[in-house]
Design a protein around this motif. Structure first.
Motif, PDB file in Angstrom:
ATOM      1  N   LYS A  16       0.571  -1.253   0.003  1.00  0.00           N
ATOM      2  CA  LYS A  16       0.029   0.065  -0.102  1.00  0.00           C
ATOM      3  C   LYS A  16       0.741   1.142   0.114  1.00  0.00           C
ATOM      4  N   ASP A  17       0.688   1.958  -0.640  1.00  0.00           N
ATOM      5  CA  ASP A  17       1.223   3.518  -0.829  1.00  0.00           C
ATOM      6  C   ASP A  17       2.751   3.309  -1.174  1.00  0.00           C
ATOM      7  N   ASN A  18       3.085   2.400  -2.195  1.00  0.00           N
ATOM      8  CA  ASN A  18       4.260   1.939  -2.647  1.00  0.00           C
ATOM      9  C   ASN A  18       5.220   1.500  -1.580  1.00  0.00           C
ATOM     10  N   ASP A  19       4.683   0.704  -0.529  1.00  0.00           N
ATOM     11  CA  ASP A  19       5.366   0.101   0.415  1.00  0.00           C
ATOM     12  C   ASP A  19       4.767  -1.203   0.684  1.00  0.00           C
ATOM     13  N   LEU A  20       5.615  -2.163   1.348  1.00  0.00           N
ATOM     14  CA  LEU A  20       5.124  -3.325   1.819  1.00  0.00           C
ATOM     15  C   LEU A  20       4.267  -3.078   3.199  1.00  0.00           C
ATOM     16  N   VAL A  21       3.514  -4.150   3.497  1.00  0.00           N
ATOM     17  CA  VAL A  21       2.360  -4.216   4.705  1.00  0.00           C
ATOM     18  C   VAL A  21       2.906  -5.144   5.711  1.00  0.00           C
ATOM     19  N   TRP A  22       4.095  -5.673   5.597  1.00  0.00           N
ATOM     20  CA  TRP A  22       4.581  -6.493   6.785  1.00  0.00           C
ATOM     21  C   TRP A  22       6.144  -6.351   6.625  1.00  0.00           C
ATOM     22  N   HIS A  23       6.690  -6.794   7.879  1.00  0.00           N
ATOM     23  CA  HIS A  23       8.170  -7.100   7.810  1.00  0.00           C
ATOM     24  C   HIS A  23       8.577  -8.449   8.093  1.00  0.00           C
ATOM     25  N   LEU A  24       9.147  -9.112   7.216  1.00  0.00           N
ATOM     26  CA  LEU A  24       9.739 -10.431   7.350  1.00  0.00           C
ATOM     27  C   LEU A  24      11.209 -10.624   7.009  1.00  0.00           C
ATOM     28  N   PRO A  25      11.701 -10.601   8.204  1.00  0.00           N
ATOM     29  CA  PRO A  25      13.369 -10.517   7.877  1.00  0.00           C
ATOM     30  C   PRO A  25      13.686 -11.535   7.285  1.00  0.00           C
ATOM     31  N   ASP A  26      13.198 -13.097   7.325  1.00  0.00           N
ATOM     32  CA  ASP A  26      13.853 -14.136   6.859  1.00  0.00           C
ATOM     33  C   ASP A  26      13.238 -14.207   5.158  1.00  0.00           C
ATOM     34  N   ASP A  27      12.264 -13.442   4.787  1.00  0.00           N
ATOM     35  CA  ASP A  27      11.818 -13.408   3.546  1.00  0.00           C
ATOM     36  C   ASP A  27      12.737 -12.483   2.770  1.00  0.00           C
ATOM     37  N   PHE A  28      13.302 -11.228   3.330  1.00  0.00           N
ATOM     38  CA  PHE A  28      14.170 -10.280   3.002  1.00  0.00           C
ATOM     39  C   PHE A  28      15.663 -11.325   2.491  1.00  0.00           C
ATOM     40  N   LYS A  29      15.911 -12.067   3.553  1.00  0.00           N
ATOM     41  CA  LYS A  29      17.043 -12.711   3.457  1.00  0.00           C
ATOM     42  C   LYS A  29      16.889 -13.723   2.132  1.00  0.00           C
ATOM     43  N   ARG A  30      16.193 -14.234   2.120  1.00  0.00           N
ATOM     44  CA  ARG A  30      15.726 -15.282   1.028  1.00  0.00           C
ATOM     45  C   ARG A  30      15.830 -14.495  -0.442  1.00  0.00           C
ATOM     46  N   PHE A  31      15.227 -13.184  -0.481  1.00  0.00           N
ATOM     47  CA  PHE A  31      15.089 -12.350  -1.563  1.00  0.00           C
ATOM     48  C   PHE A  31      16.637 -12.118  -2.059  1.00  0.00           C
ATOM     49  N   LYS A  32      17.392 -11.763  -1.033  1.00  0.00           N
ATOM     50  CA  LYS A  32      18.686 -11.284  -1.174  1.00  0.00           C
ATOM     51  C   LYS A  32      19.476 -12.364  -2.112  1.00  0.00           C
ATOM     52  N   GLN A  33      19.418 -13.761  -1.217  1.00  0.00           N
ATOM     53  CA  GLN A  33      20.162 -14.819  -1.544  1.00  0.00           C
ATOM     54  C   GLN A  33      19.846 -15.189  -3.009  1.00  0.00           C
ATOM     55  N   LEU A  34      18.594 -15.303  -3.511  1.00  0.00           N
ATOM     56  CA  LEU A  34      18.176 -15.427  -4.723  1.00  0.00           C
ATOM     57  C   LEU A  34      18.591 -14.464  -5.678  1.00  0.00           C
ATOM     58  N   THR A  35      18.657 -13.225  -5.551  1.00  0.00           N
ATOM     59  CA  THR A  35      18.543 -12.421  -6.657  1.00  0.00           C
ATOM     60  C   THR A  35      20.027 -11.603  -6.686  1.00  0.00           C
ATOM     61  N   THR A  36      20.831 -11.886  -5.670  1.00  0.00           N
ATOM     62  CA  THR A  36      22.163 -11.256  -5.644  1.00  0.00           C
ATOM     63  C   THR A  36      22.867 -11.932  -7.014  1.00  0.00           C
ATOM     64  N   GLY A  37      23.436 -10.963  -7.703  1.00  0.00           N
ATOM     65  CA  GLY A  37      24.300 -11.390  -8.888  1.00  0.00           C
ATOM     66  C   GLY A  37      23.650 -11.600 -10.053  1.00  0.00           C
ATOM     67  N   HIS A  38      22.157 -11.062 -10.172  1.00  0.00           N
ATOM     68  CA  HIS A  38      21.566 -11.107 -11.172  1.00  0.00           C
ATOM     69  C   HIS A  38      20.976  -9.901 -11.572  1.00  0.00           C
ATOM     70  N   PHE A  39      20.191  -9.809 -12.945  1.00  0.00           N
ATOM     71  CA  PHE A  39      19.374  -8.814 -13.288  1.00  0.00           C
ATOM     72  C   PHE A  39      17.958  -8.601 -12.478  1.00  0.00           C
ATOM     73  N   ILE A  40      17.556  -7.473 -12.121  1.00  0.00           N
ATOM     74  CA  ILE A  40      16.315  -7.279 -11.304  1.00  0.00           C
ATOM     75  C   ILE A  40      15.544  -6.251 -12.169  1.00  0.00           C
ATOM     76  N   ILE A  41      14.589  -6.897 -12.558  1.00  0.00           N
ATOM     77  CA  ILE A  41      13.661  -6.022 -13.541  1.00  0.00           C
ATOM     78  C   ILE A  41      12.198  -5.590 -12.663  1.00  0.00           C
ATOM     79  N   MET A  42      12.326  -4.271 -12.786  1.00  0.00           N
ATOM     80  CA  MET A  42      11.085  -3.276 -12.084  1.00  0.00           C
ATOM     81  C   MET A  42      10.583  -2.172 -12.730  1.00  0.00           C
ATOM     82  N   GLY A  43       9.453  -1.835 -12.243  1.00  0.00           N
ATOM     83  CA  GLY A  43       8.740  -0.622 -12.447  1.00  0.00           C
ATOM     84  C   GLY A  43       9.648   0.797 -11.718  1.00  0.00           C
TER      85      GLY A  43
END
Length: 160
Positions: A16-43
């Motif tokens: 909502k309002d261009n921000d997440l509505v939760w805080h999940l540290p383990d999910d952030f860690k997984r996101f970092k692990q999966l995407t590091t070293g790669h192209f990330i495509i976003m708006g």
């Protein structure tokens, strides 16, 4: 390979309002692990929601604004152009937002979805995953705990 990666609530809420509505540290860690070293495509709005570019990733930012420039971003003007620029990557990631996910679900090979087990007030949503086109191949449940206000499940979907 094009992989969409997202966290969404029970009703596909993204934020909502261009921000997440939760805080999940383990999910952030997984996101970092999966995407590091790669192209990330976003708006553009997703890119601008970051305090600074994420380290060790190439940021491909899709915008209609032909004059848009930002340090740390490679600017493109369509999803197709982003995919062409990311062609040398073995696994580029689509990271949002809602409009980009709607376009990308048609061309992606895989979805890494964190399903947050709660309903949220949101203004941005992940698209429905059509079961006739996608197969759930892995699920890992994470209980809520002192660091995570909500339980969630990591899901991996592949195109049929």
């Amino acid at each position: 390979m094009i992989t969409m990666i997202a966290a969404a609530g029970e009703n596909n809420e993204l934020g909502k309002d261009n921000d997440l509505v939760w805080h999940l540290p383990d999910d952030f860690k997984r996101f970092k692990q999966l995407t590091t070293g790669h192209f990330i495509i976003m708006g553009r709005k997703t890119f601008e929601s970051f305090p600074k570019p994420l380290p060790n990733r190439v940021h491909l930012v899709i915008t209609r604004d032909k004059t848009y420039k930002k340090e740390g971003a490679v600017i493109v003007h369509s999803l197709d152009e982003a995919i062409i620029k990311a062609a040398g990557d073995t696994q580029a990631f689509i990271i949002g937002g809602g409009e980009i996910y709607k376009l990308a679900i048609e061309v992606s090979d895989k979805i890494e979805l964190t399903r947050v087990h709660h309903s949220f007030d949101a203004d941005t949503f992940f698209p429905e995953i059509p079961s006739e086109e996608w197969q759930l191949v892995n699920e890992t449940f994470h209980e809520k705990d002192e660091r995570h206000k909500y339980a969630f499940t990591y899901q991996t979907w592949v195109r049929r």
